[in-house]
Write a protein that holds these residues in place. Structure first.
Motif, mmCIF file in Angstrom:
data_model
loop_
_atom_site.group_PDB
_atom_site.id
_atom_site.type_symbol
_atom_site.label_atom_id
_atom_site.label_comp_id
_atom_site.label_asym_id
_atom_site.label_seq_id
_atom_site.Cartn_x
_atom_site.Cartn_y
_atom_site.Cartn_z
ATOM 1 N N UNK A 130 0.880 -1.177 0.000
ATOM 2 C CA UNK A 130 0.000 0.000 0.000
ATOM 3 C C UNK A 130 0.917 1.227 0.000
ATOM 4 N N UNK A 131 1.523 1.558 1.125
ATOM 5 C CA UNK A 131 2.666 2.454 1.162
ATOM 6 C C UNK A 131 3.924 1.597 1.315
ATOM 7 N N UNK A 132 5.006 2.032 0.707
ATOM 8 C CA UNK A 132 6.258 1.295 0.836
ATOM 9 C C UNK A 132 7.004 1.718 2.086
ATOM 10 N N UNK A 133 7.695 2.865 2.013
ATOM 11 C CA UNK A 133 8.428 3.426 3.146
ATOM 12 C C UNK A 133 7.763 4.741 3.513
ATOM 13 N N UNK A 157 -7.242 4.020 -4.105
ATOM 14 C CA UNK A 157 -6.983 2.748 -3.422
ATOM 15 C C UNK A 157 -5.501 2.390 -3.450
ATOM 16 N N UNK A 158 -4.640 3.394 -3.522
ATOM 17 C CA UNK A 158 -3.203 3.119 -3.580
ATOM 18 C C UNK A 158 -2.436 4.153 -2.778
ATOM 19 N N UNK A 159 -1.226 3.790 -2.366
ATOM 20 C CA UNK A 159 -0.351 4.693 -1.628
ATOM 21 C C UNK A 159 0.902 5.004 -2.415
ATOM 22 N N UNK A 160 1.897 5.571 -1.739
ATOM 23 C CA UNK A 160 3.121 6.014 -2.384
ATOM 24 C C UNK A 160 4.282 5.092 -2.025
ATOM 25 N N UNK A 161 5.267 5.014 -2.909
ATOM 26 C CA UNK A 161 6.414 4.149 -2.653
ATOM 27 C C UNK A 161 7.253 4.679 -1.495
ATOM 28 N N UNK A 162 7.641 5.955 -1.576
ATOM 29 C CA UNK A 162 8.381 6.618 -0.497
ATOM 30 C C UNK A 162 7.618 7.881 -0.141
ATOM 31 N N UNK A 163 7.170 7.970 1.094
ATOM 32 C CA UNK A 163 6.306 9.072 1.530
ATOM 33 C C UNK A 163 6.950 9.742 2.745
#
Length: 411
Positions: A130-133, A157-163
């Motif tokens: 969903x989110x990565x880091x 329905x999705x998150x970010x890889x590096x947030x």
């Protein structure tokens, strides 16, 4: 002298008591969660190859190193966050973390870092996340050499890889980020370096800034995203040697600049984007030695753009080099190469002897009536373009490059 001796003795004592804890299927400690519970600051946890079906691993106030041998798998089984950390001087390296839970109310992530400093997350692989880091209220962290791949179908329905949220002095380098909402997202994040990352095939942006000042991104590739990069409500941003490529769509661009000031773009490549750069309410931006190649629009200047400088850029075979939505100009265009320039250089000084007007009447017409694009490269358009250059009526008369280069600029 006494202070130095105290630090030395503290280091020796800390190192003396540090131990290495091994985790494996046949070991005394079989789970990462148990290893974290028994570990003390300074310890190293070494995890052997295997599949560890664990989630909600919590590291609190422990300066530990967790290393995976040959990428052991942490499978969160869609149950939420895999690892949560709030500590100083920790390191996580060499894991594959998969199957992170989804939620409309919680930002579940493979690794969640909060209220931490002096840490490193290195050489990990993340899949079906969903989110990565996700890092919040932290500083002095290094995120290096990770690979994050998602299966995002919609932005909601999705998150970010590096947030990153409310962080400072972060270093993000050599990561591969694909198939998520935003590759890298920064909000209220200052003094951060983003170097040599690859952001491809993401739903929204490869890189997204919001209210983040004093940051540098260089040497990155932003390819085939919903849009390449968005820099919004920020200042003092340095953008060097990046490639913005194949970001296509009706509302897509290589780079969106919105309400930013006192920044610089140098030696970037914008190639085959719907819009290379879209600038809105940007002031005191230097655009130096960039290549704009085969874009629909190389640069779109919208309202509220003042005291910006374009120098030594190459505009190569774009459908439209420059569009303006106003009649006044307080920006400088000087010493650029324009492939559509048809002037001459009688004194052989490498500059054209007559100024170049980069804003075409047809770009103005297309901006007002998009359907007119079907007339691109027609004889009729060539005729009205000629008359507009002789006596500008619709396009801003003072948008001129007084010294256009006669040949492509090498930099």
């Amino acid at each position: 002298m006494k202070a130095v001796l105290f630090i030395f003795l503290s280091f020796v004592s800390f190192s003396f008591y540090a131990t290495e804890i091994t985790v494996c299927e046949t070991c005394e400690i079989k789970s990462i969660k148990k290893a974290v519970e028994v570990a003390e600051s300074g310890d190293t946890i070494r995890v052997k190859p295997g599949i560890y079906k664990e989630n909600d691993i919590v590291i609190k106030d422990k300066s530990i190193t967790i290393i995976g041998d040959d990428f052991p798998v942490i499978d969160a089984e869609m149950q939420g966050t895999a690892i949560s950390i709030s500590a100083e001087a920790f390191k996580i390296e060499g894991f594959k973390i998969i199957n992170i839970g989804r939620s409309h109310t919680s930002d579940f992530s493979a690794i969640l870092v909060s209220n931490s400093t002096n840490f490193e997350i290195k050489n990990n692989r993340f899949d079906n996340i969903f989110f990565g880091i996700l890092i919040e209220r932290s500083n002095n962290g290094r995120i290096i050499g990770n690979r994050v791949t998602g299966k995002a179908k919609s932005q909601a329905h999705s998150g970010n890889a590096i947030h990153l949220w409310k962080t400072e002095e972060m270093h993000i380098e050599n990561n591969y980020l694909e198939g998520v909402r935003d590759g890298i997202y920064l909000e209220f994040t200052d003094d951060t370096e983003i170097i040599n990352n690859v952001c491809k095939n993401n739903l929204r942006y490869g890189l997204h800034f919001m209210f983040s000042d004093g940051n540098t991104y260089s040497g990155n590739l932003f390819e085939n995203n919903g849009a390449g990069v968005a820099v919004m409500y920020s200042k003092e941003i340095l953008m060097y040697r990046n490639t913005f490529k194949n970001n296509w769509g009706s509302a897509s661009y290589g780079l969106l600049l919105k309400d930013i000031t006192d920044s610089e773009l140098k030696q970037n490549t914008f190639e085959e984007n719907t819009v290379g750069i879209s600038a809105d309410n940007t002031n005191r931006i230097n655009y130096i030695e960039n290549d704009f190649k085969s874009n629909g629009y190389a640069v779109k200047i919208r309202g509220g753009c003042y005291n910006n400088v374009f120098e030594r850029n190459n505009f190569l075979y774009n459908s439209f080099d420059l569009t303006y939505n106003g009649h006044s100009n307080e920006n400088t265009f000087n010493g650029n190469y324009w492939s559509n320039y048809s002037g001459y250089d009688l004194d052989k000084d490498n500059f054209g002897d007559i100024p170049y007007r980069p804003v075409s009447l047809f770009s103005y017409l297309v901006d007002k009536t998009p359907e007119s694009i079907v007339m691109l490269r027609s004889l009729f358009i060539d005729l009205i373009e000629f008359s507009e250059k002789v006596s500008p009526i619709f396009t801003p008369a003072n948008v001129l490059d007084e010294q256009p280069y006669i040949r492509k600029i090498q930099w």
